[in-house]
Structure formats: C-alpha cells, structure tokens
Design a protein around this motif. Structure first.
Motif, PDB file in Angstrom:
ATOM      1  N   ARG A 125       0.850  -1.232   0.053  1.00  0.00           N
ATOM      2  CA  ARG A 125      -0.129   0.047   0.065  1.00  0.00           C
ATOM      3  C   ARG A 125       0.764   1.307   0.131  1.00  0.00           C
ATOM      4  O   ARG A 125       0.580   2.165  -0.666  1.00  0.00           O
ATOM      5  N   PHE A 126       1.991   1.250   0.545  1.00  0.00           N
ATOM      6  CA  PHE A 126       2.690   2.321   1.100  1.00  0.00           C
ATOM      7  C   PHE A 126       3.937   2.282  -0.013  1.00  0.00           C
ATOM      8  O   PHE A 126       4.641   1.162   0.102  1.00  0.00           O
ATOM      9  N   THR A 127       4.558   3.405  -0.606  1.00  0.00           N
ATOM     10  CA  THR A 127       5.854   3.226  -1.280  1.00  0.00           C
ATOM     11  C   THR A 127       6.766   4.501  -0.995  1.00  0.00           C
ATOM     12  O   THR A 127       6.325   5.427  -0.832  1.00  0.00           O
ATOM     13  N   ILE A 128       8.097   4.157  -0.460  1.00  0.00           N
ATOM     14  CA  ILE A 128       8.944   5.064   0.260  1.00  0.00           C
ATOM     15  C   ILE A 128       9.798   5.453  -1.110  1.00  0.00           C
ATOM     16  O   ILE A 128      10.201   4.492  -1.932  1.00  0.00           O
ATOM     17  N   ALA A 129      10.090   6.676  -1.297  1.00  0.00           N
ATOM     18  CA  ALA A 129      11.002   7.052  -2.442  1.00  0.00           C
ATOM     19  C   ALA A 129      11.562   8.411  -2.214  1.00  0.00           C
ATOM     20  O   ALA A 129      11.274   9.014  -1.245  1.00  0.00           O
ATOM     21  N   ARG A 130      12.750   8.544  -2.810  1.00  0.00           N
ATOM     22  CA  ARG A 130      13.678   9.868  -2.504  1.00  0.00           C
ATOM     23  C   ARG A 130      14.050  10.368  -3.898  1.00  0.00           C
ATOM     24  O   ARG A 130      14.108   9.699  -4.919  1.00  0.00           O
ATOM     25  N   ASP A 131      13.919  11.979  -3.957  1.00  0.00           N
ATOM     26  CA  ASP A 131      14.646  12.368  -5.040  1.00  0.00           C
ATOM     27  C   ASP A 131      15.979  13.049  -4.477  1.00  0.00           C
ATOM     28  O   ASP A 131      15.968  14.017  -3.727  1.00  0.00           O
ATOM     29  N   ILE A 132      17.012  12.621  -4.905  1.00  0.00           N
ATOM     30  CA  ILE A 132      18.255  12.888  -4.646  1.00  0.00           C
ATOM     31  C   ILE A 132      18.657  14.421  -4.911  1.00  0.00           C
ATOM     32  O   ILE A 132      19.302  15.255  -4.322  1.00  0.00           O
ATOM     33  N   ALA A 133      18.133  14.835  -6.052  1.00  0.00           N
ATOM     34  CA  ALA A 133      18.509  16.207  -6.521  1.00  0.00           C
ATOM     35  C   ALA A 133      17.910  17.240  -5.621  1.00  0.00           C
ATOM     36  O   ALA A 133      18.362  18.239  -5.584  1.00  0.00           O
ATOM     37  N   LYS A 134      16.494  16.836  -5.178  1.00  0.00           N
ATOM     38  CA  LYS A 134      15.845  17.595  -4.449  1.00  0.00           C
ATOM     39  C   LYS A 134      15.978  17.381  -2.892  1.00  0.00           C
ATOM     40  O   LYS A 134      15.505  18.259  -1.911  1.00  0.00           O
ATOM     41  N   SER A 135      16.961  16.364  -2.587  1.00  0.00           N
ATOM     42  CA  SER A 135      17.001  16.226  -1.157  1.00  0.00           C
ATOM     43  C   SER A 135      15.670  16.051  -0.438  1.00  0.00           C
ATOM     44  O   SER A 135      15.490  16.428   0.892  1.00  0.00           O
ATOM     45  N   THR A 136      14.825  15.327  -1.117  1.00  0.00           N
ATOM     46  CA  THR A 136      13.503  15.192  -0.365  1.00  0.00           C
ATOM     47  C   THR A 136      13.024  13.554  -0.557  1.00  0.00           C
ATOM     48  O   THR A 136      13.135  12.617  -1.306  1.00  0.00           O
ATOM     49  N   LEU A 137      12.453  13.310   0.614  1.00  0.00           N
ATOM     50  CA  LEU A 137      12.005  12.112   0.912  1.00  0.00           C
ATOM     51  C   LEU A 137      10.449  11.907   0.677  1.00  0.00           C
ATOM     52  O   LEU A 137       9.866  12.889   1.333  1.00  0.00           O
ATOM     53  N   TYR A 138       9.886  10.866   0.058  1.00  0.00           N
ATOM     54  CA  TYR A 138       8.373  10.804  -0.135  1.00  0.00           C
ATOM     55  C   TYR A 138       7.987   9.674   0.491  1.00  0.00           C
ATOM     56  O   TYR A 138       8.430   8.716   0.580  1.00  0.00           O
ATOM     57  N   LEU A 139       6.500   9.604   0.891  1.00  0.00           N
ATOM     58  CA  LEU A 139       5.796   8.301   1.268  1.00  0.00           C
ATOM     59  C   LEU A 139       4.681   8.520   0.544  1.00  0.00           C
ATOM     60  O   LEU A 139       3.683   9.390   0.775  1.00  0.00           O
ATOM     61  N   GLU A 140       4.380   7.506  -0.508  1.00  0.00           N
ATOM     62  CA  GLU A 140       3.055   7.404  -1.283  1.00  0.00           C
ATOM     63  C   GLU A 140       2.249   6.435  -0.452  1.00  0.00           C
ATOM     64  O   GLU A 140       2.562   5.219  -0.134  1.00  0.00           O
ATOM     65  N   MET A 141       1.138   6.663  -0.246  1.00  0.00           N
ATOM     66  CA  MET A 141       0.087   5.886   0.593  1.00  0.00           C
ATOM     67  C   MET A 141      -1.047   5.839  -0.030  1.00  0.00           C
ATOM     68  O   MET A 141      -1.751   6.785  -0.502  1.00  0.00           O
ATOM     69  N   ASN A 142      -1.474   4.539  -0.419  1.00  0.00           N
ATOM     70  CA  ASN A 142      -2.875   4.309  -1.136  1.00  0.00           C
ATOM     71  C   ASN A 142      -3.384   3.344  -0.241  1.00  0.00           C
ATOM     72  O   ASN A 142      -3.080   2.677   0.760  1.00  0.00           O
ATOM     73  N   ALA A 143      -4.729   3.313  -0.713  1.00  0.00           N
ATOM     74  CA  ALA A 143      -5.667   2.320  -0.090  1.00  0.00           C
ATOM     75  C   ALA A 143      -5.911   2.711   1.457  1.00  0.00           C
ATOM     76  O   ALA A 143      -5.775   1.829   2.414  1.00  0.00           O
ATOM     77  N   LEU A 144      -5.955   3.903   1.723  1.00  0.00           N
ATOM     78  CA  LEU A 144      -5.884   4.234   3.309  1.00  0.00           C
ATOM     79  C   LEU A 144      -7.003   3.693   3.780  1.00  0.00           C
ATOM     80  O   LEU A 144      -8.073   3.726   3.526  1.00  0.00           O
ATOM     81  N   THR A 145      -6.817   3.376   5.397  1.00  0.00           N
ATOM     82  CA  THR A 145      -7.789   3.128   6.235  1.00  0.00           C
ATOM     83  C   THR A 145      -8.091   4.113   7.427  1.00  0.00           C
ATOM     84  O   THR A 145      -7.067   4.662   7.773  1.00  0.00           O
TER      85      THR A 145
END
Length: 122
Positions: A65-85
């Motif tokens: 359901r969740f995906t962790i990702a990062r953008d090295i150029a932007k020094s930004t971490l993401y957490l994509e969350m789907n099918a939330l309850t």
C-alpha cells in the motif's frame, strides 16, 4: 545539523491516497525513514530506505500500500500511501539517523521532523 520538514498530510476518505514529502537540509544522511504515532499509541516504524536506494524496508501494514521514495536532486523523501484506512490515522514523521546505517527502530534515529497529520475518515 540536519533539518527535516514534512508536508502533505491532510484529511482523506477511506480508500484514498496521500503523498507525504520530507525536505532534508543541513547535511547528508545515509538513510531515512518514516514513522507514525496514533493517539495513545507508541511511535511505530512505517518504512525506511538508504539514500542510494539500494535497500528499503516496510512494516507489514505498509507492504503493498505504501511506497517510500527519494529525489536525490531535491534532497526530498516521499511516502506514497494508497488504500488508506481509518487505522492509518496518525501523525507521520520523517527521520534520519545521526550516523551511518539502516534502521527500523526509532531509537536509532536522531533527527526528526515536526510531523504531519494524516486523518482517514470512514
């Protein structure tokens, strides 16, 4: 001094999606992670990744359901969350360890953001 700033939380209906962002500044870290804390509960691990993307780990509730990702150029971490309850309702924090390593325990993380509220309605 590493500084972390989360954004992207909000109110969403069950089944919906949100993407959290965490901007990192002030230094480099070898890995970063997401944690969450619901009212009356302890802070729990959600997901973590090495900054080179070579290693990731998810809590069981986040797998698929969740995906962790990062953008090295932007020094930004993401957490994509789907099918939330409604059980995903919590304050979500990004964090980074002070030293090298890859960790799933909050005790190993020395830098924390201020948190962003995620609320899921039924």
């Amino acid at each position: 001094q590493v500084q972390l700033a989360e954004s992207g939380g909000g109110l969403v209906q069950a089944g919906g999606s949100l993407r959290l962002s965490c901007a990192r500044s002030g230094g480099r870290t070898s890995s970063m992670g997401w944690f969450r804390q619901a009212p009356g509960k302890e802070r729990e691990f959600v997901a973590a990744t090495t900054w080179d993307g070579g290693l990731t780990k998810y809590a069981d509730f986040a797998k698929g359901r969740f995906t962790i990702a990062r953008d090295i150029a932007k020094s930004t971490l993401y957490l994509e969350m789907n099918a939330l309850t409604p059980e995903d309702t919590a304050v979500y924090y990004c964090a980074a360890p002070r030293g090298l390593g890859f960790f799933t325990s909050a005790a190993n993380y020395g830098y924390w953001g201020q948190g962003t509220q995620v609320s899921v309605s039924s």
